[in-house]
Design a protein around this motif. Structure first.
Motif, short mmCIF file in Angstrom:
data_model
loop_
_atom_site.label_atom_id
_atom_site.label_comp_id
_atom_site.label_asym_id
_atom_site.label_seq_id
_atom_site.Cartn_x
_atom_site.Cartn_y
_atom_site.Cartn_z
N ARG A 372 7.44 8.68 -3.18
CA ARG A 372 8.70 8.33 -2.50
C ARG A 372 8.83 6.84 -2.24
O ARG A 372 9.93 6.36 -1.99
N GLU A 373 7.69 6.11 -2.27
CA GLU A 373 7.72 4.68 -1.94
C GLU A 373 7.10 3.86 -3.07
O GLU A 373 6.00 3.34 -2.91
N THR A 375 5.92 0.93 -5.36
CA THR A 375 5.75 -0.52 -5.23
C THR A 375 6.74 -1.23 -6.15
O THR A 375 7.37 -2.22 -5.78
N GLY A 386 11.71 -3.00 -6.23
CA GLY A 386 10.38 -3.35 -5.76
C GLY A 386 9.93 -4.67 -6.35
O GLY A 386 10.71 -5.39 -6.98
#
Ligand SMILES: [Zn+2]
Length: 393
Positions: A372-373, A375, A386
């Motif tokens: 979900r996150e 880099t 990112g």
């Protein structure tokens, strides 16, 4: 350009706990994977503690919808307004790490959005695009679909969609949760209609997806030659055995009923009533299908009520929560999804494929929620969201 010192997952299996990947920023293609050493002044980035894997592939999205409580909210929207909405949803999807999608169609906008993305006019994932879904008169999705009755009209509708640029055909074998007055359990088309529709699509070299909740719809569509079954909510043993025998891929879209079930204060009364009866059965059918060895491709149904674009990777969490091995769930939404929707150059890290990459801190094969996150997200070797460290040479 080289990304090195990272865990590598190629969309099928883990290749290395500390490996490297070389891609050409000009062509946007991968050149080598695994044991790669920088040559001469070639720039490289060291990514210790990170995992590099293919960008996610979502086999079932609706860019025309934005998670509204009811699909009828978009019925009165002009094509121009809807095109901007679609472009915004495509961008959100890409930035979340989904570098390819199969867009399930709405009016005729998806094929145009695909061209706009390819021209570079708007950012978005690679698209396998459809025009209108084919449905019986008054059937599921008729608001944005092409209504048909009879085998001849099924063939005509397929020809029309292909003429307008559709790269696959979707039809609604059963009613749906979000279309008032339709029953998810009931078979919508006659067998002769489905056979004509699928035969016509296959003659033209395009695959066919069917929306099917009830077991009779799944079985009839599989018997008639469909390539992918979407949802598969009420599948029984026989339906699951048929998917395996006919080599059909299931796109379970677990996100769709989950999101409605979690938003009962805002969902429509009819969709809550239908979801209540489908959610548990859906999970049960999915577990059985996984146990039986059905090929699963990840798809979210993003855009349906409260199922927002950009939250796509949560589908992988749902698949893991309900019986799937984390590695298999990631494969379902990378390598298998790309293969299922006909994107040969995406979904896996192989020389010659697009450098569509997801860089994740940590090991998402152990904790899929890390997806979900990201880099960084790269499409064709270019960072689209990112950041990455400055290259060294
Ligand atoms: Zn859908």
């Amino acid at each position: 350009m080289i990304l090195r010192d990272a865990r590598l997952f190629d969309g099928r299996e883990e290749l290395a706990t500390k490996g490297a990947i070389r891609f050409d920023p000009e062509s946007g293609r991968i050149e080598a994977v695994g044991d790669v050493e920088p040559q001469g002044e070639e720039p490289s980035m060291s990514l210790p503690g990170h995992t590099v894997l293919p960008g996610l592939v979502d086999a079932h999205v609706h860019f025309s919808l934005s998670g509204q409580a009811t699909i009828e909210d978009v019925v009165g929207t002009s094509d121009a307004d809807l095109a901007f909405t679609e472009a915004a949803n495509a961008r959100t999807t890409l930035e979340a790490g989904v570098t390819s999608v199969r867009a399930m169609g709405a009016r005729d906008l998806d094929v145009r959005l695909k061209r706009a993305i390819e021209r570079g006019d708007v950012p978005g994932p690679r698209m396998v695009a459809n025009c209108r879904s084919i449905t019986i008169t008054g059937g599921h999705g008729h608001h944005l679909g092409r209504e048909v009755d009879g085998p001849v009209e099924c063939r005509r509708a397929v020809r029309e969609q292909i003429k307008k640029g559709a790269e696959f055909i979707k039809f609604m074998a059963t009613g749906g949760v979000t279309t008032p007055g339709t029953d998810p359990r009931t078979l919508a088309f006659t067998y002769e209609e489905m056979e004509a529709l699928i035969d016509e699509a296959h003659r033209r070299g395009v695959h066919v997806a069917t929306h099917a909740h009830g077991a009779p719809g799944v079985k009839a569509a599989v018997e008639a030659g469909v390539d992918t079954v979407e949802h598969g909510t009420f599948m029984d043993e026989e339906a699951i055995d048929m998917l395996i025998a006919h080599d059909v891929t299931l796109v379970p879209t677990l996100s769709a009923p989950y999101r409605i079930a979690r938003n009962t204060d805002r969902a429509t009364e009819e969709s809550i009533r239908k979801t209540d009866s489908v959610h548990d059965r859906h999970i049960e059918a999915f577990k059985r299908a996984v146990d039986a060895g059905v090929r699963i491709a990840g798809g979210t149904d993003a855009g349906t009520p409260f199922n927002y674009h950009g939250t796509n990777s949560t589908e992988i969490s749902f698949m893991v929560e309900h019986a799937m091995d984390p590695v298999d769930a990631v494969v379902a939404m990378t390598g298998t999804a790309a293969e299922t929707i006909g994107l040969e150059d995406a979904g896996t890290l192989e020389a010659g494929n697009y450098a569509d990459l997801l860089v994740i801190e940590g090991n998402p094969l152990e904790d899929v929620s890390l997806l979900r996150e990201p880099t960084a997200v790269l499409k064709g070797g270019e960072i689209v969201s990112g950041t990455l460290p400055d290259p060294q040479d």
